[in-house]
Design an enzyme around this catalytic site. Structure first.
Site, PDB file in Angstrom:
ATOM      1  NE  ARG A   1      11.340  -0.441  11.764  1.00  0.00           N
ATOM      2  CZ  ARG A   1      10.388  -0.967  12.551  1.00  0.00           C
ATOM      3  NH1 ARG A   1      11.017  -1.417  13.849  1.00  0.00           N
ATOM      4  NH2 ARG A   1       9.028  -1.166  12.339  1.00  0.00           N
TER       5      ARG A   1
ATOM      6  CB  THR B   1      -0.874   0.065   1.301  1.00  0.00           C
ATOM      7  OG1 THR B   1      -0.143  -0.069   2.452  1.00  0.00           O
ATOM      8  CG2 THR B   1      -2.004  -1.155   1.078  1.00  0.00           C
TER       9      THR B   1
ATOM     10  CB  CYS C   1      -9.328  -3.740   1.521  1.00  0.00           C
ATOM     11  SG  CYS C   1      -9.020  -5.123   2.526  1.00  0.00           S
TER      12      CYS C   1
END
Lengths: 358, 358, 358, 358
Positions: B39, B17, B157
Site C-alpha cells: 500500500r 519478511t 519465529c
C-alpha cells in the site's frame, strides 16, 4: 594512610576490571592510588593500556609481585587476578594486616570442598580458616559483616544479579527452591583481556551463544548465598549465554510459586529487603519506555535494576535483574564493599547516572 | 502456471519478511514472481525499498488489494501482513482456489477461542472451518499434510525454534511437560518496518530487554504443537528477550527429566525424529569452535541447529535451538512449506550455506 | 536564582540531547533544574522517557510553550529543539533577559543569507541583530565572548570536531585553505528520537552510509569559524558517513601542506592554541593501545581527542578529532558554554572520565 | 581434473578468507575441493573451525606443506596465507604448472623495489620475472590477461574498492591525479584470525579508529593500477579507518575536477567502463532507501556498488564504492578471477543476492 586518605594498590591493573578499578579509585576522595601492578606492562604508563585515563594520571605499572605491594605501605589491596592466582596473594597480604579485596573466586565459597566440585581443584581449598573470615562482598546481604572486614571476596558478576533478584522471593518463601532456573545473558568484557580466537571481534560479534550450559561455576555461590538466607539448601539451574555487547548482564530467574501470590506480595518482599538500598531500583512499570530491567539503562552505573512478573496461568514468577558487569558486577561492587569496610559513605565514587543511550 | 512455473504473488512485500520472500522467490526456478504488493510503496520499484535486489528485478509494487491479486491469475499467494489483516484476505483467496501461504498468526491456532485468550480478539475466530483446513507450516512435523495443501499457516519465529527443539524430548516422554521453561532471545528484524521510538537505532541497540515476560502469543502455538504430539496438554512457560542483533533467534528450553536419561537417549530421540531432515543439524560437540547452537552459525540459511545438555546434578535437560528468524523463522520456512505443497524438492532456493562470519 | 543556584529550564527535554542535558544539569551544583518541557510527553515523569534518570528525579515534563517557561522565573533556558523552531523562542526569551543557550543551528551563522544557501530558508534570517549578538558556543575559540553572554549558539556536532582539529593548523598557516577535505563518521544518536524507516534498528545497523555527500549544513559553520581565524575565506569539502554506533564522531581532515612542515611544528601549533584547554587531549603516540583519536576513548566524556600525521611523500597533513557527539558535540558543550557564561568553573558537571570499554 | 571438474586446494584454509573460499568452492559446480590445509588445525574437521560448513563437508585439514599440495595432483591452488609467506610457495607451484591464485600481497606490485618501500622488505622482490607474469586479479581491468593465467595476484580489499570507483574518472581525465584523497572505512574480518588484544571484542567494538593514517600498503597497488590506466603517475593519499562491523568496506574518494563536469559526464565515464560488468551496480538514486553505496546492501555478495556526487561549489567530485571485503575484497574476487582464468562463466558460484537486512 596519607593526609586522611587510605593508600590503595590494584594488582592486575592492566585487565578490564583492573582498569575499571583505576577509573573509580582515581575519583575517590578518600583513596590515594599508590600502585597499579601488571606483569605484562610493567614500567608502561597506565594510560597507554587504558586510554580513557589519559590526562588523568601519570602513574606507571609496577611489577606484579607481593613484595612490591608490601613495600609500598598501602592500606588496601584490590586483587584483579585470574581465578587461582589470588590464593597465593591473599594469605600474605592478610597476614600483613592489609584490607584485601579479591575480585576472583578464590575466597567466595565457604566450603573448601566446593572448589573441587566447581572449580576443578585437585584438593580442597588449603585455607579453610581464611574462607571463614572472608566476607562475601555483597553489601545488600552482608553489610554488617563488611564493616571493618579485612578480607572481602567480591561476588561473581552473574551471581550478583541472580542473588540480588532472587533473595527477596526466596527469603519470603514464595517459590519452590528446588526448581529455580536462572537464564543469564552476558556481555564480552567479563572474559578479560587475554583470550582465544572465539573472543576476537569477528567471532564474538553476532552471537547468542550458550556456554557452560550446566554446572557453571557461579551456580555454587548463588546456591550458597540463597541457602544461607533460609538455612536450607536451595537449588539453582543456571545457564549463561554470551551476547554481542561489551557491558551488561541480565538474569532471568524462572521460578514456580508455592502459594497464591499477588503482585503486592512480591513488591512487599522486595521492598522489605531493599527499600533503602542506594543501588537498587525496582523497575516494573506499566507506562514509559522501560517496563522491566534492561542493561540499556544501567550502563556505567553501579545500579541493579530488579523487576518481576507473575504468570498466573502457570503459577510462575519471573524475576529479573540488570547490571553493568564491570561496575556492580565487579569493580563497582568492590569499591562499594571497600566503602563499607573502611567507613566511607557507601556511594562514594559510585554515584554515576547511567550513560544513555550508549 | 507459465512455461512450467507457478505464478506467485507476495502481499505486503515492502516489509522485512516480504523482502526476504522476494529474495528467495526470485531465485526459485519453479516460480515466476508475478506481483509484489504494498500500500505504502505502490508504483515504486521494488529495489528502491529492498536495495539488495537492485539489478535483480525491475518489478514495481502494485496495490495491496485482493482484487489486484485475483486478477493476476496467480497460483500461489504469500501473505506477509500484520497480524489481524490476513483474516480478511485468506477466505477470498482460498475460495478462489489459490494456494495461500499466510505468514501471520491468523490461522495458526486450531481453537477459535484461543484467539480471544492469546490475541485479545473480542470474539472467537470467525472461520473455524478454515482453521481446521489450515496446515501448520512446519514441514518437520506436518510434511504429509502439507503436500497439496491450499492453506498454510507459517509458524511464528520463536515458536519454530522452541517446537523443533522440544518435540523429540516431549515425544520420547523424557521431560516433565508441566514445567517446561522456554527462555528466548530474539533480534530486531522480526519487529517489522513500522515501529515506535523504542525500535529506533539509539534505543534498540545495547539492550538485553525482556518483554511480554508472561503470556507471549507464541506460547499458544508451542503448546498446541507439543500437545498434539502426545495427545496431552503440554504447558510452556515462555519468556522472550530482545537482543542487539538484526537476525537470529536462540531458544533455551529448561526442562526437568522424569526418568533416568543419558546422552545417547537424547541423541536417539532427536535422531529418530530428525535423522533425515534437510534443514536440521544436531550440534553438540566436544571440540571445535561450536559446542552448541548459536545464531552465529545459521545466519542467511534455513537451518535449525539443535543441541542439548543434561544436568545430572539437578535432573535437568536443557534443549537449545538457533535459527535465522527471517529464514527458518519466517520467509525461508514459508518457501519450504510451499516446496512441499507444490511438489518441488524441499530445499529448492533454500540451500544457502550460512554466511560466516557476519 | 535560588539559594545561590541558577534556575534552569530545558525546552524539548524528551529528545536525546534534551535527556543528556538533564543528566548533566541534575549533577550541576550551581543549577536548579526548574523545568523540562515536552509537547509529546507533557505531564509524564521524566524518568519514564529517560529511564537512566529513574531514582534521580521526580520531575515531570511541562508544556513546551514560551509562556510556560517565562512564568517559571528561570535564569537559563536550554533550547533542544529541531532546527527552525528555536527562531520563534529565542527573541522572546532574549528580550525577557534570560540566558539563552540554543542547541539548534538557528543562530550559529553570522550571515543572514547563509540560511538561504545552507538551510533552504526562503528568506534571509529575520533577526540579523540577534545573529550578531549570538556567541558561537565553542569555548576553545570564543571563551572571552562567552563570559556573560545572553545568547549562545551551540555548535553543530561534526562542526565541533572539525573546527577544533583544524583551527591550529589553519591559524598557523600550514595548509592550503582552498583544498581542505573533511571526511566525517557519525553515530546514530544525533538524528534524534523521531525518525523514518531508515533509522529503525534493522536498517540503521551494519551501515557505512555516506549521506549529504556534498553541501552538508555543517560546512557553513566550519568555514565561518576557520575563516574568522585568519580573516580570509577558508573552503572546506565536507562529507559525512553514518556508522553503526550510538555515540561518537570522528573527523578526518585531509589537508595539503603549503610549506615544509615537521612534526614539532604541528605539535607547536596545537599546543599554542590548546595547551591549557581542560577538554582537549593531544593524542599521537608511538606506543600503547591508542595511537590516534578514536571515539572508543571519549565516550561519556566532554573530551576532544586531537591527533595528526604528516605524509611527507605527498605533502599532506591529516588532522583527526574524536568526540562524544552528545557531550562535546551537543549537551556537554552547552553546559560548558553555560559554565563560562555564568562564571562557574568550566569543568563543573563535566569531569567524567570516559567509560571504557563500552 | 576429475569427471570434468578441476581439482582445487586451499592453502591456509583455517583463516577467515580461507573459510570463505571453502564456502564458495563447495558450491562451485566446476570444482572439486581436494584439500584444505592448516598448520594449526591439521587433522581436524573443517566444520569444526568453520561451523557454517557443518553438514556440507566432511573434509579434514591436511598439513600446510608444499609437498602435501603437490602430491594431490590438483589443478588450482588458492593461497590464503599471511603476507610474506606466499613468496615461498608460488615459485614451486608455478613451476609445477598449477594455476596459482594468491590472496596475499606478495605478487601484486610490478616493481620489485616497491616491496622495500611499502612492505618493509630488506631487499627487492627476489622474483621479478614472476611479478611480470602475475596478473593483477581484478577482472574489471584485466579480464583478457586473466584468461588462461597461471599466476593471479588477488587485489587488496580496500584497493579493490578504491580502484574500481576511481578508474573511470581517472581514465576519462576528469580529475586532478595529484590530489586524490581516499578515505576508507573497513570492518574487522580482514584482520584475520590471529590477532592481538586490540582485536578482542571489547576493544574492537565501538570504534571509529584511524590506523596507518599515511603510507598504508594498499596505496601502492591503487597508484599502480590507476597509473597504468593513463600511463602517467597517479598519486593517492590513502587513510583507512576501522569501524565496528565484521564485513564491509566503503571507500570515499575525494577528488578535484580539472574541467567543467556535469553528472551525465560522470555517468558516461562509469558506464563506458562498467556497462556490462556483472558485479558492478551504479548506485545514485534520488528516491528510495539507498541513494549512494553503503555496505549494508552488498553483504554476502560479490557486488561493487559505485556512486558519486559532484560538488559544484568547490569543483569537487566524490566517488564512492562499497563491497563485502571477504567476497569482492578477497575470496569472491579470487573465485571470479579463477572463473575467468579457467573459462567458467564469470558469475559461477558468485551470484548470491546480498543478505539484507543483516
Amino acid at each position: 594512610m596519607v593526609s586522611g586518605r587510605y593508600k590503595a594498590c590494584v594488582v592486575g591493573a592492566s585487565g578490564v576490571t583492573g582498569g575499571e578499578l583505576l577509573r573509580l579509585l582515581l575519583n575517590h576522595p578518600g583513596i590515594e592510588l599508590a600502585c597499579a601492578t601488571s606483569r605484562e606492562f610493567k614500567g608502561e604508563y597506565v594510560f597507554r593500556v587504558h586510554p580513557n585515563l589519559r590526562g588523568r594520571t601519570s602513574l606507571t605499572f609496577s611489577d606484579s609481585t607481593i613484595d612490591n605491594v608490601l613495600k609500598r605501605d598501602v592500606d588496601v589491596v584490590f586483587l584483579a587476578l585470574p581465578h587461582g592466582q589470588s590464593i597465593e596473594w591473599v594469605p600474605k597480604l592478610y597476614e600483613a594486616g592489609l584490607t584485601v579485596i579479591d575480585l576472583s573466586a578464590d575466597f567466595r565459597l565457604k566450603d573448601p570442598n566446593a572448589y573441587v566440585e566447581w572449580y576443578g581443584w585437585e584438593k580442597p581449598h588449603p585455607y579453610p580458616d581464611l574462607l571463614k573470615r572472608a566476607v562475601y562482598g555483597l553489601p545488600e546481604l552482608h553489610r554488617e559483616e563488611l564493616r571493618g572486614a579485612k578480607l572481602i571476596a567480591v561476588p561473581g558478576c552473574m551471581a550478583t544479579a541472580a542473588i540480588i533478584s532472587l533473595a527477596p522471593v526466596v527469603k519470603a518463601g514464595l517459590v519452590d527452591t528446588e526448581r529455580i532456573v536462572v537464564d543469564a545473558k552476558i556481555s564480552s568484557s567479563g572474559a578479560g583481556a587475554h583470550a582465544p580466537r572465539l573472543d576476537l571481534h569477528p567471532f564474538r560479534t553476532y552471537v547468542i551463544r550458550p556456554y557452560e550450559v550446566v554446572h557453571h561455576r557461579h551456580t555454587a555461590e548463588i546456591e550458597q548465598e540463597l541457602s544461607l538466607l533460609i538455612n536450607r539448601q536451595v537449588r539453582v539451574a543456571f545457564t549463561p549465554h554470551a551476547v554481542d555487547l561489551v557491558r551488561g548482564i541480565l538474569t532471568t530467574a524462572h521460578t514456580w510459586l508455592i502459594k497464591p501470590v499477588q503482585e503486592p506480595d512480591v513488591w512487599r518482599a522486595i521492598r522489605a529487603m531493599y527499600g533503602n538500598e542506594p543501588f537498587i531500583r525496582i523497575v516494573k512499570d506499566r507506562a514509559g519506555f522501560q517496563r522491566y530491567p534492561d542493561v540499556k539503562y544501567v550502563i556505567g552505573s553501579n545500579l541493579v535494576d530488579v523487576g518481576f512478573e507473575i504468570d498466573n496461568r502457570l503459577n510462575r514468577l519471573v524475576v529479573l535483574a540488570a547490571i553493568d558487569n564491570l561496575m556492580k558486577g565487579a569493580s563497582g561492587q568492590a569499591v562499594q564493599a571497600m566503602n563499607v569496610a573502611l567507613g566511607f559513605p557507601e556511594t562514594t565514587a559510585l554515584d554515576q547516572v547511567p550513560l544513555y543511550p550508549v
